[in-house]
Design a protein around this motif. Sequence first.
Motif, mmCIF file in Angstrom:
data_model
loop_
_atom_site.group_PDB
_atom_site.id
_atom_site.type_symbol
_atom_site.label_atom_id
_atom_site.label_comp_id
_atom_site.label_asym_id
_atom_site.label_seq_id
_atom_site.Cartn_x
_atom_site.Cartn_y
_atom_site.Cartn_z
ATOM 1 N N MET A 3 14.188 -2.712 2.868
ATOM 2 C CA MET A 3 13.267 -2.954 3.969
ATOM 3 C C MET A 3 12.845 -1.653 4.627
ATOM 4 O O MET A 3 11.687 -1.457 4.969
ATOM 5 N N ASP A 4 13.814 -0.727 4.821
ATOM 6 C CA ASP A 4 13.469 0.567 5.398
ATOM 7 C C ASP A 4 12.470 1.288 4.504
ATOM 8 O O ASP A 4 11.533 1.923 4.998
ATOM 9 N N GLY A 5 12.697 1.211 3.204
ATOM 10 C CA GLY A 5 11.790 1.861 2.265
ATOM 11 C C GLY A 5 10.401 1.282 2.325
ATOM 12 O O GLY A 5 9.401 2.007 2.264
ATOM 13 N N VAL A 6 10.305 -0.051 2.443
ATOM 14 C CA VAL A 6 8.995 -0.697 2.544
ATOM 15 C C VAL A 6 8.277 -0.231 3.796
ATOM 16 O O VAL A 6 7.083 0.070 3.784
ATOM 17 N N GLY A 7 9.022 -0.146 4.900
ATOM 18 C CA GLY A 7 8.409 0.294 6.146
ATOM 19 C C GLY A 7 7.899 1.721 6.065
ATOM 20 O O GLY A 7 6.783 2.021 6.512
ATOM 21 N N VAL A 8 8.705 2.590 5.472
ATOM 22 C CA VAL A 8 8.305 3.988 5.321
ATOM 23 C C VAL A 8 7.076 4.093 4.426
ATOM 24 O O VAL A 8 6.110 4.803 4.748
ATOM 25 N N LEU A 9 7.082 3.371 3.307
ATOM 26 C CA LEU A 9 5.962 3.437 2.364
ATOM 27 C C LEU A 9 4.699 2.852 2.978
ATOM 28 O O LEU A 9 3.606 3.417 2.835
ATOM 29 N N SER A 10 4.845 1.717 3.676
ATOM 30 C CA SER A 10 3.677 1.084 4.284
ATOM 31 C C SER A 10 3.052 1.999 5.331
ATOM 32 O O SER A 10 1.817 2.145 5.389
ATOM 33 N N ARG A 11 3.900 2.614 6.156
ATOM 34 C CA ARG A 11 3.369 3.514 7.182
ATOM 35 C C ARG A 11 2.699 4.731 6.563
ATOM 36 O O ARG A 11 1.626 5.174 7.009
ATOM 37 N N THR A 12 3.293 5.261 5.491
ATOM 38 C CA THR A 12 2.739 6.450 4.840
ATOM 39 C C THR A 12 1.378 6.170 4.233
ATOM 40 O O THR A 12 0.429 6.943 4.393
ATOM 41 N N VAL A 13 1.259 5.056 3.515
ATOM 42 C CA VAL A 13 -0.020 4.715 2.875
ATOM 43 C C VAL A 13 -1.088 4.454 3.919
ATOM 44 O O VAL A 13 -2.253 4.855 3.757
ATOM 45 N N LEU A 102 -0.734 7.098 -9.644
ATOM 46 C CA LEU A 102 -0.708 6.971 -8.186
ATOM 47 C C LEU A 102 0.649 7.395 -7.618
ATOM 48 O O LEU A 102 0.750 7.679 -6.411
ATOM 49 N N LYS A 103 1.658 7.440 -8.467
ATOM 50 C CA LYS A 103 3.001 7.766 -7.981
ATOM 51 C C LYS A 103 3.061 9.139 -7.321
ATOM 52 O O LYS A 103 3.564 9.286 -6.205
ATOM 53 N N TRP A 126 12.141 5.105 -3.772
ATOM 54 C CA TRP A 126 12.686 4.001 -4.577
ATOM 55 C C TRP A 126 11.735 2.800 -4.573
ATOM 56 O O TRP A 126 11.436 2.226 -5.613
ATOM 57 N N VAL A 127 11.239 2.451 -3.387
ATOM 58 C CA VAL A 127 10.323 1.313 -3.293
ATOM 59 C C VAL A 127 9.011 1.617 -4.015
ATOM 60 O O VAL A 127 8.452 0.762 -4.715
ATOM 61 N N THR A 128 8.517 2.841 -3.886
ATOM 62 C CA THR A 128 7.269 3.220 -4.558
ATOM 63 C C THR A 128 7.391 3.058 -6.070
ATOM 64 O O THR A 128 6.518 2.478 -6.725
ATOM 65 N N GLY A 129 8.486 3.598 -6.614
ATOM 66 C CA GLY A 129 8.685 3.489 -8.057
ATOM 67 C C GLY A 129 8.783 2.052 -8.517
ATOM 68 O O GLY A 129 8.200 1.665 -9.539
#
Length: 292
Positions: A3-13, A102-103, A126-129
């Motif tokens: 979940m933390d990874g999703v939040g970080v990735l979502s905010r970054t994108v 895109l990675k 990890w979530v991105t991959g």
Amino acid sequence: MAMDGVGVLSRTVAEDEAGILDAWLGHLKEGGSMQTGRIREAELQTQARTVLGQFRDALASGGADANGEAYAPLRETLADISRSRALQGFTPTDTANFVLSLKEPVFEALRRTCGTDASELASGLWVTGKVLDQLGLHTMEVFLASREEVIGRQGQEIAELSTPVIRLWDGILALPLIGTLDSARTGVVMENLLQAIVDEQAEIAIIDITGVPTVDTLVAQHLLKTVAAARLMGADCIISGIRPQIALTMVHLGVELNVVSKATLADAFAVALRRTGRKVVRQQTAQADERR
């Protein structure tokens, strides 16, 4: 962690979408997408912008499950892109690279966002991959399925073109076969021949196998099916073009065609003319007969 990874990735994108898009387009151009000439730069930009926008929205509402409902629009867009690239002649590598390239831009954006926070960076990577690998697999599955459809359609078209029915004379047809005769092609042969028999009201059909490399028991069965189908339509069949090597092979295998056969198409045509009460004579002979 997920979940933390999703939040970080979502905010970054969401925050660095423009930078990610520019870097992604740069990787696509360097990877050879433009060099093939199969796609224009404007079209590539539109595809990348659409995919990245849908990726951003799916992350915000669907998390890291690329097979979930939130990712359905993105999966459909990638499927459309894969189908079009299969028709345009792109390689599997080019198609897979559209998503997988895109990675790196996302990884670089995560490093800028997370800074020195190694835990956030690791979870975001990890979530991105995970998500992009799932989307890449989906893209390849659709691409390969589309390629199989294209190949199957082309094979059917080639089979139809390679089994022409020729009108030799009134009531006499010829079907020259070239290449291997399998179950799928036998169906095309039968359909073409039966339709021609109806259209021409043919009495005799000559099946010429000069171009068939080998005749085994399976090929013989296909020939017999074609002959039987023609007979049901009221046309007798003659098989021509049996070479000495094929004749020996058929004898050794114990294959019996149970149909009139001739060595050449000319011999078969002569038999067909006699059966229909016709004959071919030299013009001089005909004129001499008239003078008498």
